[in-house]
Design an enzyme around this catalytic site. Structure first.
Site, PDB file in Angstrom:
ATOM      1  N   LYS A 190      24.430  63.254  -2.237  1.00  0.00           N
ATOM      2  CA  LYS A 190      23.766  63.408  -0.944  1.00  0.00           C
ATOM      3  C   LYS A 190      22.640  62.400  -0.764  1.00  0.00           C
ATOM      4  CE  LYS A 190      20.694  66.666   1.489  1.00  0.00           C
ATOM      5  NZ  LYS A 190      19.378  66.029   1.241  1.00  0.00           N
ATOM      6  N   ASN A 191      21.759  62.299  -1.747  1.00  0.00           N
ATOM      7  CA  ASN A 191      20.587  61.441  -1.591  1.00  0.00           C
ATOM      8  C   ASN A 191      20.949  59.962  -1.555  1.00  0.00           C
ATOM      9  OD1 ASN A 191      18.932  63.658  -1.451  1.00  0.00           O
ATOM     10  ND2 ASN A 191      18.371  63.632  -3.617  1.00  0.00           N
ATOM     11  N   ASP A 209      13.667  70.183   4.554  1.00  0.00           N
ATOM     12  CA  ASP A 209      13.262  71.393   3.846  1.00  0.00           C
ATOM     13  C   ASP A 209      11.769  71.663   4.000  1.00  0.00           C
ATOM     14  OD1 ASP A 209      15.742  72.044   2.805  1.00  0.00           O
ATOM     15  OD2 ASP A 209      15.504  70.689   1.102  1.00  0.00           O
ATOM     16  N   MET A 269       5.571  67.625  -7.469  1.00  0.00           N
ATOM     17  CA  MET A 269       5.674  66.887  -6.210  1.00  0.00           C
ATOM     18  C   MET A 269       5.455  67.744  -4.975  1.00  0.00           C
ATOM     19  SD  MET A 269       8.680  64.248  -5.057  1.00  0.00           S
ATOM     20  CE  MET A 269       8.335  63.216  -6.482  1.00  0.00           C
ATOM     21  N   ARG A 306      15.763  64.892   7.869  1.00  0.00           N
ATOM     22  CA  ARG A 306      14.748  64.140   7.127  1.00  0.00           C
ATOM     23  C   ARG A 306      15.198  62.704   6.845  1.00  0.00           C
ATOM     24  NH1 ARG A 306       9.332  64.271   5.969  1.00  0.00           N
ATOM     25  NH2 ARG A 306       8.964  62.844   4.282  1.00  0.00           N
ATOM     26  N   ASP A 362      14.340  67.891  -7.725  1.00  0.00           N
ATOM     27  CA  ASP A 362      15.371  68.714  -7.085  1.00  0.00           C
ATOM     28  C   ASP A 362      16.039  69.687  -8.045  1.00  0.00           C
ATOM     29  OD1 ASP A 362      14.916  67.601  -4.652  1.00  0.00           O
ATOM     30  OD2 ASP A 362      16.669  66.303  -4.636  1.00  0.00           O
TER      31      ASP A 362
END
Length: 435
Positions: free
Chosen positions: A22-23, A121, A342, A97, A320
């Site tokens: 995904k990223n 998110d 983070m 995002r 994540d």
């Protein structure tokens, strides 16, 4: 609002293949705007966030053809820049995002890039300063409409420069790199992110004619070029999904094989699960997890002190995965401190695990101590709501290990990051129904 009904306590078996990352997809898809030539991308995950970005590109005028499952061609030879100032874009761009990474390629190729304040998110502050400070250093003029929360950058011609990023932001680095490849002169980016997905983007850009060196390090040097050409790119498997399946196998005492994981790009992920006492076997490019029928024991430090698992920029552990590691620790033997550095809101979902019987002490917004049950008592079923993608998959893993039938609402959050997850889980024996 969609719902999963999960009957927990069943052992799973078989093999599962991770989706495309995904990223990585969110970066790679934005990069197609850098050239008027055809770009072919394979292994694109069929998930909500990625599909939203593909729809945004189509509304921008990018010609898109689907060649097969996960395979598309993109041609940005007639981009409609007027769409960027439309009311529709202000709505569409706000819902994703990853849309922030449209700005760098648009600025580089067309001299202007706009974006509404993007969503995503609700896991804490996610500032955009790194992105725009990088563009400004390349010579862009920045503007911000406070009433509409609308950002813009413009430049007749970007000029290469030296910059030291204030944080090793993955999306920030990707955005600046995509802007700098068409800038005049040489750009040096220090404290750059160097995650595998960022490396994939840089390698793809080099195949398109860019001149990027230092790939895989935190010091990138980019010699600007006049134009880029088309290419073909295949995305890596999703490392967060791979970690999710490792955790699922351990929590449900299941024997699972995760196929084609790209071991060399997993970094600290196998090590983190090993510290929880989970056995992973490497079989060529697969991960085999044997059934942990006797449970798994958390390793303390050499001096006997409690283990801490924390996130860090690559090659450290990705943030994540901390939600998943936390839920897996609830059934381990021993204790662990989870330190989410983070995002200050990402651990707030632990109240749902506490309702299920987990022993968790939320120390502050960034830290939680988990005291494992060692399977001496199981989590109990409950009704819960998914607050974000990673908390959602963590709650799903908890529900699959729990005794009884659980309900998870707002599963659209899970669908944002996981492709056909209920179908794929049923294929390995999970009792899950989408309502």
């Amino acid at each position: 609002m969609g719902t999963f009904t999960i009957e927990g306590g069943h052992s799973l078996h078989g093999s599962i293949t991770p989706q495309g990352a995904k990223n990585e997809a969110l970066q790679i898809l934005c990069a197609v705007l850098l050239t008027p030539e055809k770009v072919t991308i394979n292994n694109i995950p069929d998930i909500v966030d990625v599909n939203k970005l593909i729809a945004l590109l189509e509304d921008l005028g990018v010609k898109i053809q689907k060649k097969g499952k996960g395979s598309y061609t993109f041609m940005a030879n007639d981009v409609n820049l007027d769409y960027l100032l439309s009311d529709q874009f202000k709505v569409d761009g706000r819902g994703l995002r990853g849309s922030i990474m449209l700005v760098g390629p648009l600025l580089a190729r067309f001299g202007k890039g706009y974006i509404p304040k993007p969503g995503g998110d609700k896991i804490g502050r996610r500032r955009l300063d790194t992105h725009f400070e990088g563009f400004i250093k390349l010579g862009a003029k920045f503007r911000y409409n406070r009433e509409e929360h609308f950002y813009g950058v413009e430049a007749e011609k970007l000029k290469g420069t030296y910059m030291l990023l204030d944080e090793a932001s993955v999306t920030g680095t990707a955005n600046i790199v995509m802007a700098a490849v068409l800038a005049e002169g040489t750009t040096t980016i220090y404290n750059a992110a160097c995650e595998p997905y960022l490396q994939q983007l840089c390698k793809m850009l080099n195949r398109m004619g860019a001149k990027i060196s230092g790939i895989g390090s935190n010091l990138l040097t980019i010699e600007g070029v006049d134009s880029l050409k088309g290419t073909t790119h295949t995305m890596l498997p999703d490392m967060i999904e791979i970690g999710s399946w490792i955790g699922l196998a351990a929590m449900t005492k299941s024997e699972l094989t995760i196929k084609d994981v790209s071991w060399e790009n997993l970094g600290q992920i196998p090590t983190a699960f090993h510290k929880l006492g989970i056995t992973l076997e490497r079989r060529e490019d697969d991960i085999h997890i044997p059934a942990h029928t006797e449970g798994y024991k958390i390793h303390n430090y050499i001096d006997g002190s409690i283990l801490t698992i924390a996130d860090a920029p690559w090659p450290g552990l990705t943030p994540d995965l901390l939600s998943i590691i936390l839920v897996v620790a609830t059934q381990a033997k021993g204790e662990v401190l989870i330190h989410q550095k983070m995002f200050e809101s990402r651990l707030f979902f632990v109240d749902k695990l506490i309702d299920m019987g987990a022993k968790i002490i939320l120390c502050d917004p960034h830290r939680a101590t988990v005291i494992g049950h060692d399977f001496k008592s199981t989590l109990k079923s409950t009704v819960m709501t998914s607050p974000d993608i990673r908390a959602g998959i963590s709650l799903l893993i908890a529900a699959l290990s729990a005794k009884g039938t659980s309900t998870i609402h707002n599963i659209e959050q899970i669908d944002r990051g996981y492709e056909s997850i209920d179908t794929r889980l049923r294929a390995i024996g999970a009792h899950i129904t989408r309502v």
